[in-house]
Design a protein around this motif. Structure first.
Motif, short mmCIF file in Angstrom:
data_model
loop_
_atom_site.label_atom_id
_atom_site.label_comp_id
_atom_site.label_asym_id
_atom_site.label_seq_id
_atom_site.Cartn_x
_atom_site.Cartn_y
_atom_site.Cartn_z
N ALA A 173 -44.68 -41.83 88.06
CA ALA A 173 -45.90 -41.02 88.12
C ALA A 173 -45.70 -39.67 87.43
O ALA A 173 -46.62 -39.17 86.77
CB ALA A 173 -46.33 -40.83 89.56
N ILE A 174 -44.53 -39.09 87.55
CA ILE A 174 -44.25 -37.81 86.87
C ILE A 174 -44.22 -38.00 85.36
O ILE A 174 -44.73 -37.16 84.61
CB ILE A 174 -42.94 -37.21 87.40
N ILE A 175 -43.66 -39.10 84.90
CA ILE A 175 -43.68 -39.40 83.47
C ILE A 175 -45.11 -39.59 82.99
O ILE A 175 -45.50 -39.07 81.93
CB ILE A 175 -42.81 -40.64 83.17
N SER A 176 -45.92 -40.30 83.76
CA SER A 176 -47.32 -40.50 83.40
C SER A 176 -48.07 -39.17 83.36
O SER A 176 -48.87 -38.92 82.47
CB SER A 176 -47.97 -41.45 84.40
N GLU A 177 -47.79 -38.31 84.32
CA GLU A 177 -48.43 -37.00 84.35
C GLU A 177 -48.03 -36.17 83.13
O GLU A 177 -48.86 -35.51 82.51
CB GLU A 177 -48.03 -36.27 85.63
N SER A 178 -46.76 -36.22 82.76
CA SER A 178 -46.30 -35.48 81.59
C SER A 178 -46.95 -36.01 80.31
O SER A 178 -47.35 -35.24 79.43
CB SER A 178 -44.78 -35.59 81.46
N VAL B 297 -55.43 -30.81 83.72
CA VAL B 297 -55.68 -32.25 83.57
C VAL B 297 -54.49 -33.04 84.09
O VAL B 297 -54.65 -34.03 84.82
CB VAL B 297 -55.97 -32.60 82.09
N GLY B 298 -53.28 -32.62 83.75
CA GLY B 298 -52.07 -33.29 84.24
C GLY B 298 -51.95 -33.22 85.74
O GLY B 298 -51.56 -34.19 86.39
N LEU B 299 -52.28 -32.07 86.31
CA LEU B 299 -52.23 -31.93 87.76
C LEU B 299 -53.21 -32.88 88.45
O LEU B 299 -52.83 -33.60 89.39
CB LEU B 299 -52.55 -30.48 88.16
N PHE B 300 -54.43 -32.91 87.97
CA PHE B 300 -55.42 -33.82 88.56
C PHE B 300 -55.03 -35.28 88.35
O PHE B 300 -55.24 -36.12 89.23
CB PHE B 300 -56.82 -33.55 88.01
N TRP B 301 -54.45 -35.58 87.19
CA TRP B 301 -54.01 -36.95 86.92
C TRP B 301 -52.90 -37.35 87.90
O TRP B 301 -52.90 -38.45 88.45
CB TRP B 301 -53.50 -37.06 85.49
#
Length: 87
Positions: free
Chosen positions: A37-42, A68-72
């Protein structure tokens, strides 16, 4: 560096990481969902930055990309948590 990569690769990588985040709990790899999930957020931060940089200034685009990354990330963690009841 990021300007040379096509937006299709970003979308494909985001779809792949979301799929992994949804599949990992099924196969007993719940402990790796955070990393995926962190990779996806990045990826989402970089992708949104790449899309918005053409129309907005650099600092504004950077902070919007972070939002946007935070909400994602929150949405992805919530989705995985609700589906698999991960505490």
């Amino acid at each position: 560096m990021f300007k040379k990569i096509s937006w299709k690769w970003y979308v494909g990588a985001i779809i792949f990481t979301v799929s992994l985040a949804l599949i990992f709990p099924l196969v007993g790899l719940k402990s790796y969902v955070n990393e995926v999930a962190i990779i996806s957020e990045s990826l989402m931060i970089v992708f949104s930055y790449k899309l918005m940089i053409k129309r907005l200034s650099g600092p504004v685009t950077f902070f919007l990309g972070l939002l946007v990354g935070l909400f994602w990330g929150v949405a992805l963690f919530s989705l995985v948590g609700v589906i698999y009841n991960i505490n």
